[in-house]
Write an enzyme that holds these catalytic residues in place. Sequence first.
Site, PDB file in Angstrom:
ATOM      1  N   SER A   1       0.852  -1.190   0.000  1.00 56.26           N
ATOM      2  CA  SER A   1       0.000   0.000   0.000  1.00 56.26           C
ATOM      3  C   SER A   1       0.885   1.237   0.000  1.00 56.26           C
ATOM      4  O   SER A   1       2.055   1.176   0.400  1.00 56.26           O
ATOM      5  CB  SER A   1      -0.880  -0.007   1.259  1.00 56.26           C
TER       6      SER A   1
ATOM      7  N   TYR B   1      -3.019  -1.689  10.233  1.00 58.54           N
ATOM      8  CA  TYR B   1      -3.032  -1.942   8.782  1.00 58.54           C
ATOM      9  C   TYR B   1      -1.790  -1.361   8.113  1.00 58.54           C
ATOM     10  O   TYR B   1      -1.099  -2.055   7.355  1.00 58.54           O
ATOM     11  CB  TYR B   1      -4.294  -1.359   8.145  1.00 58.54           C
TER      12      TYR B   1
END
Length: 269
Positions: free
Chosen positions: A143, A156
């Site tokens: 990400s 996360y």
Amino acid sequence: MGVQNKETALITGASSGIGYELSKLFAEHRYNLVLVARNIKRLSELSKELIENFGICVKIIQKDLSLTCSAEEIFYEVESSNIQIDILVNNAGTGANGLFHEIDYKKDIEMINLNIASLTILTKLFSKKMVKRKKGKILNVASTGSYQPGPYIAVYYATKAYVLSFSEAITNELKSYGISVTTLCPGATKTEFSKRAGKADLKIAMDAKTVAMAAYDGLMRNKRLVIPGWRNKLAVSISKLFPGNVSAKAVREIQQQLTEQAMKEKRLG
């Protein structure tokens, strides 16, 4: 099961979002597929569609990769089916938005198991086979959050930082064995991820198909890193210029707004 082709790709998280779009792309290029997800109904529907449209072989495996035993079970099921995995796509992932101390720790553990442990186990087991053949490709989905701390989405972002660091390390290790490792670092993407994480989508979020196309192209070109979209490239470049506390402040403002927006939409909804 269709016409037998030469190479097979295994894709986790194949039932929706980026994984779904990647499954269709690989099918269009006549790869046989092993598709993994929890949602067996969606997997079955996708499998039927791809077999009918492209005449490929598709095996579906229903597994919950937040249970780390699932990764090994997938490997042995593939082995017992005498399927050679030429391309491994570790796409499955999950997140949770909110203040760290307020999120149930069980959600954090599920996130760590899915985003880190299962990805690592699958990569370990299938890369060993690739090393013996001196050929293979691996795509790991990280990400843009891999590059900065993430208040309101702390665990996360931390798991995705692991994916990026881990992938870049094994890129170096596996290159001499003829294996390429590509790390995909998408930004906000229009998938079911945001809804499951408890936040709204950014208005500038990219569509999953565009992200998947960039990932597929980069993987086939043996690129080390793929950051889809100029906005995401710019965001990563800017994040590298500032200390962590400055990045954390900016991320918190964005994530807090998205969380509050999702809660508002749920109340109205």
